[in-house]
Structure formats: structure tokens, C-alpha cells
Design a protein around this motif. Structure first.
Motif, mmCIF file in Angstrom:
data_model
loop_
_atom_site.group_PDB
_atom_site.id
_atom_site.type_symbol
_atom_site.label_atom_id
_atom_site.label_comp_id
_atom_site.label_asym_id
_atom_site.label_seq_id
_atom_site.Cartn_x
_atom_site.Cartn_y
_atom_site.Cartn_z
ATOM 1 N N PHE A 88 0.445 -1.132 0.311
ATOM 2 C CA PHE A 88 0.049 -0.828 -0.333
ATOM 3 C C PHE A 88 0.588 1.355 -0.062
ATOM 4 C CE2 PHE A 88 -1.415 3.382 2.919
ATOM 5 C CZ PHE A 88 -2.687 4.037 1.978
ATOM 6 N N TYR A 89 1.853 2.013 1.039
ATOM 7 C CA TYR A 89 2.885 2.215 0.660
ATOM 8 C C TYR A 89 3.631 2.727 -0.119
ATOM 9 C CZ TYR A 89 2.183 2.187 5.929
ATOM 10 O OH TYR A 89 1.000 2.201 7.282
ATOM 11 N N ALA A 90 3.757 2.011 -0.914
ATOM 12 C CA ALA A 90 4.468 1.847 -2.253
ATOM 13 C C ALA A 90 3.869 2.244 -3.565
ATOM 14 C CB ALA A 90 4.908 -0.159 -2.890
ATOM 15 N N ALA A 91 2.432 1.589 -3.089
ATOM 16 C CA ALA A 91 1.440 2.204 -3.617
ATOM 17 C C ALA A 91 1.320 3.820 -3.913
ATOM 18 C CB ALA A 91 -0.039 1.797 -4.208
ATOM 19 N N LEU A 92 1.103 4.188 -2.955
ATOM 20 C CA LEU A 92 0.821 5.941 -2.432
ATOM 21 C C LEU A 92 2.313 6.266 -3.373
ATOM 22 C CD1 LEU A 92 -0.813 5.724 0.987
ATOM 23 C CD2 LEU A 92 -2.059 6.210 -0.960
ATOM 24 N N ASN A 121 -1.870 5.506 8.279
ATOM 25 C CA ASN A 121 -0.563 6.238 7.284
ATOM 26 C C ASN A 121 0.029 7.125 8.389
ATOM 27 O OD1 ASN A 121 1.667 6.908 5.791
ATOM 28 N ND2 ASN A 121 0.381 8.173 4.834
ATOM 29 N N PRO A 122 1.208 6.200 8.837
ATOM 30 C CA PRO A 122 2.126 7.098 10.223
ATOM 31 C C PRO A 122 3.262 7.910 9.427
ATOM 32 C CG PRO A 122 3.749 4.679 9.581
ATOM 33 C CD PRO A 122 2.182 5.072 8.953
ATOM 34 N N ILE A 123 3.561 8.096 8.261
ATOM 35 C CA ILE A 123 4.196 9.333 7.216
ATOM 36 C C ILE A 123 3.540 9.505 6.962
ATOM 37 C CG2 ILE A 123 6.351 9.541 6.252
ATOM 38 C CD1 ILE A 123 6.914 7.268 7.568
ATOM 39 N N PRO A 124 2.558 10.669 7.057
ATOM 40 C CA PRO A 124 1.498 11.482 5.823
ATOM 41 C C PRO A 124 2.809 12.590 5.336
ATOM 42 C CG PRO A 124 0.255 11.970 8.049
ATOM 43 C CD PRO A 124 2.438 10.912 8.223
ATOM 44 N N ILE A 125 2.012 12.742 3.983
ATOM 45 C CA ILE A 125 3.239 13.698 3.395
ATOM 46 C C ILE A 125 4.400 13.240 2.012
ATOM 47 C CG2 ILE A 125 4.401 15.968 2.700
ATOM 48 C CD1 ILE A 125 2.768 16.938 5.204
ATOM 49 N N LEU A 126 5.164 12.615 3.501
ATOM 50 C CA LEU A 126 6.605 11.973 2.745
ATOM 51 C C LEU A 126 5.404 10.721 2.335
ATOM 52 C CD1 LEU A 126 8.688 12.108 5.607
ATOM 53 C CD2 LEU A 126 8.629 13.735 3.196
ATOM 54 N N ILE A 127 4.788 10.000 2.942
ATOM 55 C CA ILE A 127 4.019 8.469 1.856
ATOM 56 C C ILE A 127 2.495 9.519 1.538
ATOM 57 C CG2 ILE A 127 2.961 6.552 1.738
ATOM 58 C CD1 ILE A 127 5.410 5.107 3.652
ATOM 59 N N PRO A 128 2.649 10.630 -0.156
ATOM 60 C CA PRO A 128 1.731 10.678 -0.054
ATOM 61 C C PRO A 128 0.078 10.559 0.096
ATOM 62 C CG PRO A 128 2.436 10.198 -1.855
ATOM 63 C CD PRO A 128 2.871 9.855 -0.961
ATOM 64 N N CYS A 129 -0.798 10.401 1.260
ATOM 65 C CA CYS A 129 -2.326 9.848 0.953
ATOM 66 C C CYS A 129 -2.582 11.017 1.132
ATOM 67 C CB CYS A 129 -2.608 9.328 2.445
ATOM 68 S SG CYS A 129 -2.021 10.121 3.818
ATOM 69 N N HIS A 130 -2.441 12.157 1.088
ATOM 70 C CA HIS A 130 -3.114 12.983 0.498
ATOM 71 C C HIS A 130 -3.976 12.776 -1.103
ATOM 72 C CE1 HIS A 130 0.700 14.638 -0.057
ATOM 73 N NE2 HIS A 130 0.130 15.063 -1.087
ATOM 74 N N ARG A 131 -2.842 12.002 -1.598
ATOM 75 C CA ARG A 131 -2.860 11.985 -3.395
ATOM 76 C C ARG A 131 -4.106 11.029 -3.667
ATOM 77 N NH1 ARG A 131 2.929 12.317 -5.491
ATOM 78 N NH2 ARG A 131 3.660 14.282 -4.413
ATOM 79 N N VAL A 132 -4.935 10.401 -2.907
ATOM 80 C CA VAL A 132 -6.383 9.473 -2.634
ATOM 81 C C VAL A 132 -7.649 9.966 -2.438
ATOM 82 C CG1 VAL A 132 -6.398 6.943 -1.643
ATOM 83 C CG2 VAL A 132 -4.086 7.433 -1.515
#
Length: 151
Positions: free
Chosen positions: A72-76, A108-119
Motif C-alpha cells: 500500500f505504501y509503495a502504491a501511494l 499512514n504514519p508518515i503522511p505527506i512523505l507517503i502521500p495519502c493526500h493524493r488519494v
């Protein structure tokens, strides 16, 4: 763990390092601050990102989690700057439910760097776990030039 804080357009942020990797990004300032090369470099990169001068982060990230969460993190991280995907798009790619993707975004423990805001949701913004909620998500998307996707 070591931590460093910075002010940003979406509020104060603290990043956490453990064993040479970034493990968390949280809203708010930490009373503990440590200057390590990784934390200083990540703060510098976040400032560049918020100024519009950096589109891609390169830092060792260690969000932890299950095999599904790693995929999931890789997909983000594969979602390009200024673009979005839906919960359903990622769910289809990972052969899980859209609800599972929404829950994983919220954890997600590392938002912005792992960009969950793009989902995004199929018919709207969906949620956002950062302080400020959806308003912070909109601010990040506007920063990346993805605001036209919101109309």
C-alpha cells in the motif's frame, strides 16, 4: 527516538527518526528536538516541498506494518506529484476493498512523505487524518497543482 519540528502551511509538523529512517510525521511541535543529518535533510526537503521547489522526496522511510501495508505504501509513493488516484483504483490494484484502502490511508504514519493526500473518494475528497482534516488535504493538493481535480 529522535525528532525535529518545523512550521508549514498546514500547521506545525514533527518528524521522527529511528535507526536511520523516518518512522512518523505528526501534526504539532515536539518538545524534544535532535539534529541528525537525516532529520535536518528531511526538514530541508519539506521546506522545499512547501515552497513548491521539490516534487519528490528521497529519504529512508520505515513506516512498519504488514506485507499489505508495505504494498500500500509503495502504491501511494508511486502516485506522481500533482496527480491523484481513488481509493477504488488502489483497491483494484491491490485486490482489496476500497474501505481497506481508506483505513490504511488513515493509519499512514508518515503522511505527506507517503502521500495519502493524493488519494480521493470516487465522488469527492474522502477523509484525511492530518490535523485540519480535509482542509489540510485540499491545501496539499493545491500546493501540488492538483486543485483542478477537485472541481
Amino acid at each position: 527516538m529522535k525528532a525535529a519540528s518545523l512550521n508549514s502551511p498546514v500547521g506545525p509538523l514533527t518528524i521522527w527518526e529511528d535507526a536511520g529512517s523516518i518512522t512518523r510525521l505528526e501534526w504539532g511541535k515536539s518538545d524534544e528536538t535532535t539534529e541528525t543529518l537525516l532529520l535536518c535533510d528531511t526538514v530541508r526537503k519539506l521546506k522545499l516541498y512547501f515552497s513548491g521547489a521539490l516534487e519528490n522526496f528521497s529519504a529512508p522511510l520505515a513506516p512498519g506494518g504488514t506485507a499489505f501495508q508495505e504494498k500500500f505504501y509503495a502504491a501511494l509513493c508511486a502516485i506522481p506529484y500533482g496527480e491523484t488516484r481513488t481509493y477504488g483504483d488502489i483497491a483494484q490494484d491491490l485486490d482489496v476493498s476500497a474501505q481497506a484502502i481508506g483505513q490504511a490511508c488513515g493509519a499512514n504514519p508518515i503522511p505527506i512523505l507517503i502521500p495519502c493526500h493524493r488519494v480521493l473518494a470516487a465522488n469527492g475528497l474522502g477523509g484525511f487524518s492530518g490535523a485540519g482534516g480535509v482542509e489540510a488535504k485540499v491545501a496539499l493538493l493545491k500546493l501540488e497543482g492538483a486543485a483542478s481535480l477537485l472541481i
